[in-house]
Design a protein around this motif. Structure first.
Motif, PDB file in Angstrom:
ATOM      1  N   TRP A 203       0.880  -1.180   0.000  1.00 28.29           N
ATOM      2  CA  TRP A 203       0.000   0.000   0.000  1.00 28.29           C
ATOM      3  C   TRP A 203       0.913   1.224   0.000  1.00 28.29           C
ATOM      4  O   TRP A 203       1.640   1.458   0.960  1.00 28.29           O
ATOM      5  N   CYS A 221     -11.198   3.897   0.077  1.00 24.82           N
ATOM      6  CA  CYS A 221     -10.982   4.040   1.517  1.00 24.82           C
ATOM      7  C   CYS A 221     -12.280   3.861   2.290  1.00 24.82           C
ATOM      8  O   CYS A 221     -12.321   3.171   3.319  1.00 24.82           O
ATOM      9  N   PHE A 241      -1.709   2.968   4.778  1.00 26.91           N
ATOM     10  CA  PHE A 241      -3.161   2.855   4.608  1.00 26.91           C
ATOM     11  C   PHE A 241      -3.889   3.805   5.558  1.00 26.91           C
ATOM     12  O   PHE A 241      -4.832   4.511   5.159  1.00 26.91           O
TER      13      PHE A 241
END
Length: 306
Positions: A203, A221, A241
């Protein structure tokens, strides 16, 4: 009274009986091939996701949700008519598979253009940020008519699988970047489900995600924030993240010390769970005739590197 292996095993069995396991992945554990004479044969998969999740079959009896990727897969799905396809091979745990079936063009748009040409390149830092990616009308078409529909179909199939299992509280384990929009859709219809998404690739930093339009990255998200747990291979990906969610979704609280996000009255745990490879399977492939052929061909260019 202290815990013992027997009491722990019994507790786990009771928990899984109350919360059946559904594994959702683009590539399922079995692939069917339709031959010219009309017959259909199958083989068990050996990809990374299948290897990692397939090991659970030694302990529990999961239901799989997977894309119908081949003509053989589509034939099996049509024959099943909405029921799970059951595979029983000698010496291997039985498998139950629900297919998420979309038109071939829809699948190509979602899988090839968005998942593999856009997200995979972005998450491996492979875009030349000065010139790429080029988000044009064709990209938006792939997102709206491919990726979103593919994810909606997966969510519908997960819910249908849960209903057939007779539960509103399944454990749903979503796999990888092909299915980023599924969690939110499942949460809306199964609010008491236990949802985990594991991302098998890196990520990247929150600023690199800005190569995607806000609508795309916010949708990704927001959906992942509908999970109970979001898992990654490394701690760096966990923190990236969390920063990405905080930068793109209003009112997200980041707690990096405890690796949790708080959003919409819920707590989302962010964890690193490094997944190993299937060593015997990799050794078998490495010794295969095809790999030996390529090693020999490469030796002409690279020299004797063995």
């Amino acid at each position: 009274m202290g815990h013992t292996p027997d009491t722990d095993t019994a507790a786990h069995a009771d928990f899984l009986a109350a919360h059946p396991l559904i594994i959702a992945a683009n590539r399922g554990p079995v692939e069917w091939t339709k031959h010219d004479d009309g017959t259909v044969t199958h083989k068990r998969g050996s990809g990374g996701v299948v290897t990692a999740m397939g090991a659970l079959g030694r302990y529990v009896d999961p239901v799989w949700v997977a894309s119908a990727m081949t003509d053989g897969d589509r034939a099996q799905a049509a024959t099943a008519g909405g029921d799970p396809v059951t595979v029983e091979d000698a010496g291997a745990p039985p498998l139950r598979i629900h297919f998420a079936v979309v038109p071939q063009e829809t699948y190509d748009l979602g899988y090839n253009i968005v998942s593999n040409e856009l997200l995979w390149f972005l998450q491996h830092y492979l875009w030349d940020a000065a010139e790429e990616p080029n988000i044009d009308a064709a990209t938006w078409r792939a997102w709206d008519l491919g990726y979103e529909i593919m994810n909606l179909t997966f969510a519908n199939t997960v819910v249908r699988a849960a209903e057939r299992l007779g539960t509103l509280q399944p454990i749903v384990m979503l796999q990888d970047y092909h299915l980023y929009l599924v969690a939110r859709l499942v949460r809306e219809r199964l609010p008491e489900a236990i949802i985990q998404q594991f991302v098998h690739i890196p990520w990247p930093d929150k600023d690199y995600w800005r190569l995607l339009p806000l609508r795309m990255r916010r949708a990704i998200c927001d959906s992942l924030l509908a999970c109970d747990v979001v898992g990654f291979q490394t701690a760096d990906s966990c923190h990236n993240f969390m920063h990405t969610c905080g930068a793109n979704v209003p009112d997200v609280d980041e707690d990096h010390e405890h690796l949790v996000l708080r959003y919409g009255g819920r707590t989302i745990r962010v964890r690193s769970y490094p997944i190993s490879i299937d060593v015997p399977a990799v050794r078998e492939v490495a010794q295969s005739e095809r790999v030996v052929h390529f090693r020999t061909a490469l030796r002409d260019f690279l020299g004797d590197y063995t």
